[in-house]
Design a protein around this motif. Structure first.
Motif, PDB file in Angstrom:
ATOM      1  N   ALA A  28       0.814  -1.217   0.000  1.00  0.00           N
ATOM      2  CA  ALA A  28       0.000   0.000   0.000  1.00  0.00           C
ATOM      3  C   ALA A  28       0.849   1.270   0.000  1.00  0.00           C
ATOM      4  N   GLU A  38      -6.709  -0.648   5.638  1.00  0.00           N
ATOM      5  CA  GLU A  38      -7.916   0.056   5.207  1.00  0.00           C
ATOM      6  C   GLU A  38      -7.894   0.306   3.697  1.00  0.00           C
ATOM      7  N   LEU A  39      -6.774   0.742   3.160  1.00  0.00           N
ATOM      8  CA  LEU A  39      -6.664   0.983   1.722  1.00  0.00           C
ATOM      9  C   LEU A  39      -6.876  -0.292   0.922  1.00  0.00           C
ATOM     10  N   ILE A  40      -6.298  -1.374   1.372  1.00  0.00           N
ATOM     11  CA  ILE A  40      -6.415  -2.635   0.637  1.00  0.00           C
ATOM     12  C   ILE A  40      -7.837  -3.183   0.707  1.00  0.00           C
ATOM     13  N   ARG A  52     -10.583  -1.369   1.088  1.00  0.00           N
ATOM     14  CA  ARG A  52     -11.404  -0.492   0.238  1.00  0.00           C
ATOM     15  C   ARG A  52     -11.219  -0.838  -1.242  1.00  0.00           C
ATOM     16  N   ASP A  53      -9.961  -1.082  -1.643  1.00  0.00           N
ATOM     17  CA  ASP A  53      -9.685  -1.454  -3.026  1.00  0.00           C
ATOM     18  C   ASP A  53     -10.360  -2.775  -3.375  1.00  0.00           C
ATOM     19  N   TYR A  54     -10.292  -3.733  -2.473  1.00  0.00           N
ATOM     20  CA  TYR A  54     -10.921  -5.038  -2.692  1.00  0.00           C
ATOM     21  C   TYR A  54     -12.429  -4.881  -2.896  1.00  0.00           C
ATOM     22  N   GLN A  90     -14.062  -2.144  -3.883  1.00  0.00           N
ATOM     23  CA  GLN A  90     -14.326  -1.432  -5.138  1.00  0.00           C
ATOM     24  C   GLN A  90     -14.204  -2.368  -6.334  1.00  0.00           C
ATOM     25  N   ARG A  91     -13.214  -3.249  -6.314  1.00  0.00           N
ATOM     26  CA  ARG A  91     -13.071  -4.220  -7.403  1.00  0.00           C
ATOM     27  C   ARG A  91     -14.290  -5.129  -7.479  1.00  0.00           C
ATOM     28  N   ARG A 132     -17.111  -3.228  -9.099  1.00  0.00           N
ATOM     29  CA  ARG A 132     -16.907  -3.085 -10.546  1.00  0.00           C
ATOM     30  C   ARG A 132     -17.210  -4.400 -11.260  1.00  0.00           C
TER      31      ARG A 132
END
Length: 67
Positions: A20, A30-32, A34-36, A38-39, A42
């Motif tokens: 990250a 938290e960033l990872i 959130r990215d998971y 969002q993917r 999508r």
């Protein structure tokens, strides 16, 4: 928003921080996460969900008649 405390192996926390690019393990996780999420959203937008009637429809073309 409510906060949750989670214990992680130190090697895992360091790996997440490196991926990250953060100095805080909490920020990295938290960033990872959130990215998971969002993917996943999508992917659902592209493929539809279980309530989409066309999702499981047979889309193969009908075989041609050999006449």
């Amino acid at each position: 928003m409510a906060k949750v405390t989670i214990s992680l192996d130190s090697d895992l926390a360091i790996e997440v921080m490196l991926l990250a690019g953060t100095r805080s393990p909490q920020d990295a996780v938290e960033l990872i996460v959130r990215d998971y999420l969002q993917r996943g959203h999508r992917t659902e937008a592209r493929t539809g969900d279980l309530t989409d009637p066309d999702r499981l429809a047979d889309r193969r073309p009908a075989p041609e008649d050999g006449r």
